[in-house]
Scaffold this active site. Structure first.
Site, PDB file in Angstrom:
ATOM      1  N   HIS A  50       0.804  -0.990  -0.069  1.00 51.30           N
ATOM      2  CA  HIS A  50      -0.119  -0.003  -0.058  1.00 51.30           C
ATOM      3  C   HIS A  50       0.881   1.190   0.269  1.00 51.30           C
ATOM      4  CE1 HIS A  50      -3.903  -2.049   1.885  1.00 51.30           C
ATOM      5  NE2 HIS A  50      -3.148  -2.788   1.180  1.00 51.30           N
ATOM      6  N   GLU A  52       1.097   3.838   1.710  1.00 50.18           N
ATOM      7  CA  GLU A  52       1.542   4.262   3.127  1.00 50.18           C
ATOM      8  C   GLU A  52       2.949   3.281   3.471  1.00 50.18           C
ATOM      9  OE1 GLU A  52      -1.619   3.507   2.168  1.00 50.18           O
ATOM     10  OE2 GLU A  52      -2.905   4.224   3.902  1.00 50.18           O
ATOM     11  N   CYS A  80      -6.069   1.851   5.833  1.00 49.05           N
ATOM     12  CA  CYS A  80      -6.872   0.522   6.436  1.00 49.05           C
ATOM     13  C   CYS A  80      -6.068   0.047   7.786  1.00 49.05           C
ATOM     14  CB  CYS A  80      -6.431  -0.473   5.439  1.00 49.05           C
ATOM     15  SG  CYS A  80      -4.770  -1.068   5.271  1.00 49.05           S
ATOM     16  N   CYS A  83      -2.317  -0.662   7.575  1.00 52.86           N
ATOM     17  CA  CYS A  83      -1.366   0.759   7.431  1.00 52.86           C
ATOM     18  C   CYS A  83      -1.467   1.483   8.725  1.00 52.86           C
ATOM     19  CB  CYS A  83      -1.696   1.594   6.234  1.00 52.86           C
ATOM     20  SG  CYS A  83      -1.637   0.741   4.742  1.00 52.86           S
TER      21      CYS A  83
END
Length: 146
Positions: A50, A52, A80, A83
Protein backbone atom coordinates in the site's frame (compact mmCIF):
# COMPACT_ATOMS: atom_id res chain seq x y z
CA UNK A 1 -4.24 22.65 -0.14
CA UNK A 2 -0.84 21.90 1.44
CA UNK A 3 1.92 20.87 -0.98
CA UNK A 4 2.44 17.39 0.56
CA UNK A 5 -1.22 16.52 -0.14
CA UNK A 6 -0.86 17.80 -3.71
CA UNK A 7 2.10 15.48 -4.10
CA UNK A 8 0.16 12.57 -2.57
CA UNK A 9 -2.65 13.19 -5.07
CA UNK A 10 -0.09 13.18 -7.91
CA UNK A 11 1.21 9.82 -6.63
CA UNK A 12 -2.37 8.52 -6.58
CA UNK A 13 -2.90 9.64 -10.20
CA UNK A 14 0.32 7.88 -11.24
CA UNK A 15 -0.81 4.72 -9.44
CA UNK A 16 -4.13 4.82 -11.33
CA UNK A 17 -2.31 5.21 -14.64
CA UNK A 18 -0.33 2.09 -13.76
CA UNK A 19 -3.54 0.16 -13.05
CA UNK A 20 -3.22 0.38 -9.27
CA UNK A 21 -5.93 1.63 -6.91
CA UNK A 22 -5.29 5.39 -6.81
CA UNK A 23 -3.86 6.01 -3.37
CA UNK A 24 -0.79 8.14 -2.78
CA UNK A 25 1.29 8.89 0.30
CA UNK A 26 4.00 11.38 1.22
CA UNK A 27 6.16 11.48 4.35
CA UNK A 28 7.60 14.79 5.47
CA UNK A 29 9.89 15.92 8.27
CA UNK A 30 10.15 19.61 9.14
CA UNK A 31 8.37 20.41 5.87
CA UNK A 32 10.82 18.46 3.70
CA UNK A 33 9.63 15.48 1.65
CA UNK A 34 11.45 12.29 2.65
CA UNK A 35 9.45 9.76 0.65
CA UNK A 36 6.45 9.50 -1.63
CA UNK A 37 4.68 6.54 -3.17
CA UNK A 38 1.53 5.28 -4.80
CA UNK A 39 -0.03 1.88 -4.34
CA UNK A 40 2.17 -0.86 -5.83
CA UNK A 41 0.35 -4.06 -4.88
CA UNK A 42 -0.14 -5.28 -8.45
CA UNK A 43 3.26 -4.20 -9.76
CA UNK A 44 5.08 -5.86 -6.88
CA UNK A 45 2.63 -8.77 -6.51
CA UNK A 46 2.64 -7.82 -2.83
CA UNK A 47 -0.60 -7.29 -0.90
CA UNK A 48 1.27 -5.18 1.67
CA UNK A 49 2.57 -2.65 -0.89
CA UNK A 50 0.00 0.00 0.00
CA UNK A 51 1.19 3.56 -0.62
CA UNK A 52 1.60 4.20 3.12
CA UNK A 53 3.74 1.10 3.67
CA UNK A 54 5.93 1.80 0.63
CA UNK A 55 6.47 5.39 1.79
CA UNK A 56 7.17 4.37 5.41
CA UNK A 57 9.74 1.82 4.24
CA UNK A 58 11.45 4.39 2.02
CA UNK A 59 11.55 7.07 4.74
CA UNK A 60 12.86 4.59 7.34
CA UNK A 61 15.58 3.44 4.94
CA UNK A 62 16.54 7.03 4.14
CA UNK A 63 16.81 7.93 7.84
CA UNK A 64 18.32 4.59 8.85
CA UNK A 65 15.75 4.26 11.63
CA UNK A 66 12.61 2.26 12.25
CA UNK A 67 10.97 5.12 14.15
CA UNK A 68 9.67 8.19 12.32
CA UNK A 69 8.51 10.10 15.39
CA UNK A 70 9.19 13.54 13.98
CA UNK A 71 7.55 12.80 10.63
CA UNK A 72 4.14 13.46 9.11
CA UNK A 73 2.25 11.16 6.75
CA UNK A 74 -0.02 12.62 4.09
CA UNK A 75 -2.27 10.08 2.34
CA UNK A 76 -5.18 10.37 -0.07
CA UNK A 77 -7.37 7.72 1.60
CA UNK A 78 -8.03 6.85 5.22
CA UNK A 79 -5.47 4.13 6.05
CA UNK A 80 -6.64 0.54 6.42
CA UNK A 81 -6.01 -1.40 9.63
CA UNK A 82 -2.71 -2.80 8.31
CA UNK A 83 -1.41 0.66 7.45
CA UNK A 84 -2.70 2.16 10.71
CA UNK A 85 -0.74 -0.53 12.57
CA UNK A 86 2.40 0.35 10.61
CA UNK A 87 1.84 4.06 11.34
CA UNK A 88 1.64 3.30 15.06
CA UNK A 89 4.75 1.10 14.99
CA UNK A 90 6.68 3.75 13.04
CA UNK A 91 5.57 6.36 15.60
CA UNK A 92 4.43 8.79 12.89
CA UNK A 93 3.69 12.11 14.63
CA UNK A 94 0.82 13.35 12.48
CA UNK A 95 -1.48 11.68 9.96
CA UNK A 96 -3.24 13.80 7.33
CA UNK A 97 -5.68 11.99 5.08
CA UNK A 98 -8.02 13.13 2.32
CA UNK A 99 -10.99 10.81 1.75
CA UNK A 100 -12.68 8.77 4.46
CA UNK A 101 -13.04 5.04 3.84
CA UNK A 102 -16.19 3.86 5.66
CA UNK A 103 -15.83 0.38 4.13
CA UNK A 104 -12.11 -0.37 4.60
CA UNK A 105 -10.69 2.37 6.80
CA UNK A 106 -8.92 1.54 10.02
CA UNK A 107 -8.59 4.98 11.61
CA UNK A 108 -12.00 6.64 11.95
CA UNK A 109 -13.97 3.66 10.60
CA UNK A 110 -13.78 -0.13 10.89
CA UNK A 111 -11.02 -1.35 13.19
CA UNK A 112 -10.21 2.14 14.60
CA UNK A 113 -6.72 0.90 15.39
CA UNK A 114 -5.58 3.99 17.31
CA UNK A 115 -8.52 3.80 19.74
CA UNK A 116 -7.53 0.39 21.14
CA UNK A 117 -5.86 0.38 24.56
CA UNK A 118 -3.16 -1.94 23.18
CA UNK A 119 -2.11 0.63 20.58
CA UNK A 120 1.20 2.02 21.84
CA UNK A 121 1.19 5.19 19.74
CA UNK A 122 -1.55 7.44 18.42
CA UNK A 123 -0.65 10.11 15.87
CA UNK A 124 -2.46 13.41 15.68
CA UNK A 125 -5.09 12.91 12.96
CA UNK A 126 -6.35 15.48 10.46
CA UNK A 127 -9.00 14.26 8.00
CA UNK A 128 -10.63 15.72 4.91
CA UNK A 129 -7.69 17.59 3.33
CA UNK A 130 -8.21 17.26 -0.43
CA UNK A 131 -11.17 14.95 0.18
CA UNK A 132 -13.20 15.89 -2.90
CA UNK A 133 -10.36 15.34 -5.37
CA UNK A 134 -9.26 12.06 -3.77
CA UNK A 135 -12.80 10.66 -3.53
CA UNK A 136 -13.55 11.64 -7.14
CA UNK A 137 -10.36 9.95 -8.34
CA UNK A 138 -11.28 6.72 -6.53
CA UNK A 139 -14.90 6.75 -7.77
CA UNK A 140 -13.80 7.36 -11.37
CA UNK A 141 -11.16 4.62 -11.16
CA UNK A 142 -13.65 1.99 -10.00
CA UNK A 143 -16.42 3.19 -12.36
CA UNK A 144 -14.07 2.57 -15.32
CA UNK A 145 -13.53 -1.02 -14.18
CA UNK A 146 -17.21 -1.92 -13.86
Amino acid sequence: MPEPMRRALACARAAAEAGEVPVGAVITRAGKVLAEAGNETRRRADPTAHAEIVAIRAAAALLGAERLGDCDLWVTLEPCAMCAGAIAHARIARLYYAAADPKGGGVDHGARVFSHPTCHHRPEIYAGIGETEAATMLRDFFAQRR
